[in-house]
Write a protein that holds these residues in place. Structure first.
Motif, mmCIF file in Angstrom:
data_model
loop_
_atom_site.group_PDB
_atom_site.id
_atom_site.type_symbol
_atom_site.label_atom_id
_atom_site.label_comp_id
_atom_site.label_asym_id
_atom_site.label_seq_id
_atom_site.Cartn_x
_atom_site.Cartn_y
_atom_site.Cartn_z
ATOM 1 N N GLN A 188 0.807 -1.224 0.000
ATOM 2 C CA GLN A 188 0.000 0.000 0.000
ATOM 3 C C GLN A 188 0.842 1.277 0.000
ATOM 4 N N ASP A 227 -0.092 4.026 -2.493
ATOM 5 C CA ASP A 227 -1.381 4.634 -2.146
ATOM 6 C C ASP A 227 -1.208 5.616 -0.998
ATOM 7 N N ASP A 246 0.321 8.847 -2.272
ATOM 8 C CA ASP A 246 -0.408 9.506 -3.362
ATOM 9 C C ASP A 246 -0.962 10.849 -2.895
ATOM 10 N N SER A 302 -5.077 11.372 -3.978
ATOM 11 C CA SER A 302 -6.105 10.375 -3.705
ATOM 12 C C SER A 302 -7.323 10.962 -3.003
#
Length: 230
Positions: A149, A152, A155, A158
């Motif tokens: 992850q 993510d 990011d 997001s």
């Protein structure tokens, strides 16, 4: 990159100066916005700081405190950061502070992300102060380079403030603030002790990508004050 290093002769001197700085920041938040918000990290390093803060005069009933990350374990588990904060910080004079928990009832952290994000949304933001730690692998909060992850979590587009994480080099599923959520702070501190941790940090900043050493993602994007003692 904007890293300011404040070095102290010993951890005790660091704790005293750090507590004074944090109280000043929180008082400013209360005075200018009515409430103040503090994001802390777990582990052994901040325990003396937590104890000193807990005994400091402040309008603690106007302070919201949360964690940068939490292991997805029950509060009575030895590895619970929630328990650590409640037992060491939110006590004595600081017992009036409001603690915003990241951990909730679901057995899987993925099912608790929305609840954690809703809880964080109740806090005054940008956060007045964020205190980060760093592991010897360069992780900060629970943004682990070993996890699937990690991208993510780093990011910036997001729109998420929390992410569920499963590290492969550390126990327990986690929930962590994302990089954009961490950066949404007026004052960012990195609290480290020991020569080894300082070497890891400087080597990461010189030689690693953000995914390899996630602490660099914070330092690359925001002013960070390193509070360090041998």
């Amino acid at each position: 990159m904007a890293l300011t290093t404040l070095s102290f002769d010993n951890p005790e001197a660091l704790t005293s100066a750090f507590a004074e700085d944090l109280v000043s920041i929180l008082k400013t938040g209360i005075r200018t916005r009515g409430r103040a918000s503090l994001v802390v990290s777990g582990g052994r390093t901040p325990l003396a700081l937590f104890k000193q803060l807990s005994e400091t005069n402040l309008e603690w009933d106007k302070v919201d405190i949360t964690l940068a990350d939490e292991r997805w374990v029950d509060e009575d588990h030895a590895d619970s950061n929630t328990s650590l904060v409640k037992n060491n910080l939110i006590k004595n004079k600081a017992s009036a502070a409001r603690f915003v928990e990241l951990k909730s009832e679901p057995s899987d952290a993925n099912e608790g992300v929305n609840a954690a994000e809703a809880a964080l949304a109740s806090m005054s933001q940008p956060f007045d102060a964020l205190i980060l730690g760093m592991g010897e692998d360069g992780h900060t909060a629970s943004l682990f380079p070993c996890s699937e992850q990690i991208n993510d979590g780093l990011d910036m587009s997001s729109g998420r403030t929390c992410i569920a994480v499963q590290p492969t080099t550390a126990p327990h599923q986690r929930i962590s603030l994302t990089l954009p959520a961490l950066l949404n702070s007026r004052n960012i501190f990195l609290h480290l002790t020991g020569e080894k941790k300082k070497h890891v940090l400087l080597d990461a900043l010189d030689n690693a990508t953000e995914a390899q050493k996630p602490i660099t993602a914070v330092v690359n994007r925001a002013p960070v004050t390193l509070m360090w003692a041998p």
